[in-house]
Write a protein that holds these residues in place. Structure first.
Motif, PDB file in Angstrom:
ATOM      1  N   ALA A 294      -5.724   1.140  -3.250  1.00 31.47           N
ATOM      2  CA  ALA A 294      -6.089   0.148  -2.691  1.00 31.47           C
ATOM      3  C   ALA A 294      -5.877  -1.032  -4.220  1.00 31.47           C
ATOM      4  O   ALA A 294      -5.298  -2.193  -4.455  1.00 31.47           O
TER       5      ALA A 294
ATOM      6  N   LEU B 142       0.447  -1.215   0.235  1.00 31.28           N
ATOM      7  CA  LEU B 142      -0.069  -0.522   0.306  1.00 31.28           C
ATOM      8  C   LEU B 142       1.005   1.171  -0.036  1.00 31.28           C
ATOM      9  O   LEU B 142       0.739   2.068  -0.647  1.00 31.28           O
TER      10      LEU B 142
ATOM     11  N   ALA C 281      -7.254  -1.546   2.880  1.00 27.30           N
ATOM     12  CA  ALA C 281      -6.308  -0.649   2.764  1.00 27.30           C
ATOM     13  C   ALA C 281      -6.568   0.607   4.081  1.00 27.30           C
ATOM     14  O   ALA C 281      -6.007   1.499   5.192  1.00 27.30           O
TER      15      ALA C 281
END
Lengths: 199, 199
Positions: free
Chosen positions: A46, A24, A56
């Motif tokens: 995401a 991420l 996320a």
């Protein structure tokens, strides 16, 4: 070998969670550099990272959390890489390395975040704090790369001005490939900086 | 005294139109510097300038027209002011003047436009062309302020690097008042630049 019995069951889960977090953070920097602040939502990141939006948001409750953590993480990763490099052979190589800190994806992402923060009150204090931390670390890297003695008068400001120049060169590279001009400027300024540092 | 008979009726109307155009351009730069690209629509600028949205669109059919024209107009106004200034007494004053070109509203507005262009394909080519024109003019201003002789080897690159440093100092001033640090960097680099230019 062998984790303690009590954590054996959790270790792979923690590893997966850390890997998701890292993906991420790297995706957030890539999106910010390429699409800017307006185009970089948590959903976009995401998707880029191949995780669900829920996952996320589990790691980063707000958009500000995600992007400030991302720029900090990638900056720290880069510091670790630079720390492990051999010291440059001369001032020219050192100046090239310092300028190189401002011409990649991380600088482009940070620039997008800094400029967004100038218009978004909820983002500004976090980015100011982040900028201060990254700025101190970048200064330490430059001192090390240049093998500069900051106890000598003016040396600290010489290094700072060189970092300002490197930041300006990064900005000049934002819309067009400024590589050829940058090389000539770096060649000349390496000589100027060497004279200033070595007296 | 007295305009020719054929234009007498139109002159006041033309004056009003020019005044409206100038107000729109100045408002566009102010809005861009303060609110960024996302927050600066044609409607926002029209309201800031105290004109109708229709009048704004008569002068500037698209948002891109308005903002690129605005940054160019304010840059030209500034060039005219700098051209009329007396030449600085020394290199320190000249470096201060060069750095001063990057710490005001115009730089903040231009920065917002440059960064927006890095993510907006329809804006990028116009900003690239604008950046080239403003860059050439700023270089000419710096050469004049520094009284630099560009026929000497390395001088052109010394001036370019100084402008890159000034741009980096402008960026460092975006989120916080960097004035105290900037003053120390300018003092040191004025000495470094003087040595480089006067050899």
């Amino acid at each position: 070998m062998g984790a303690p019995l009590t954590t054996r069951g959790n270790a792979p889960k923690q590893d997966r969670s850390r890997a998701t977090r890292r993906r991420l953070l790297q995706s957030a920097v890539a999106c910010l550099a390429e699409r800017g602040w307006t185009g970089s939502t948590v959903a976009v990141v995401a998707e880029h990272a191949g995780v669900t939006r829920g996952a996320a948001q589990h790691h980063f409750p707000t958009r500000e959390d995600l992007f400030t953590a991302a720029v900090e993480y990638v900056a720290e990763e880069r510091s670790a890489v630079v720390r492990d490099l051999p010291r440059p052979a001369g001032v020219r190589e050192a100046v090239e390395a310092v300028v190189g800190l401002y011409t990649g994806e991380l600088f482009r992402a940070a620039l997008q975040l800094w400029v967004a923060a100038s218009n978004e009150p909820q983002l500004a204090p976090r980015v100011v704090a982040l900028e201060a931390r990254i700025g101190r670390e970048t200064h330490r890297m430059a001192v090390r790369l240049l093998d500069a003695d900051e106890s000598a008068p003016g040396v600290r400001e010489t290094v700072q001005g060189l970092l300002d120049m490197a930041r300006g060169l990064g900005l000049a590279n934002l819309l067009t490939d400024d590589g050829a001009r940058r090389e000539r400027v770096v060649a000349q300024w390496a000589a100027v900086v060497e004279a200033a540092l070595r007296g």
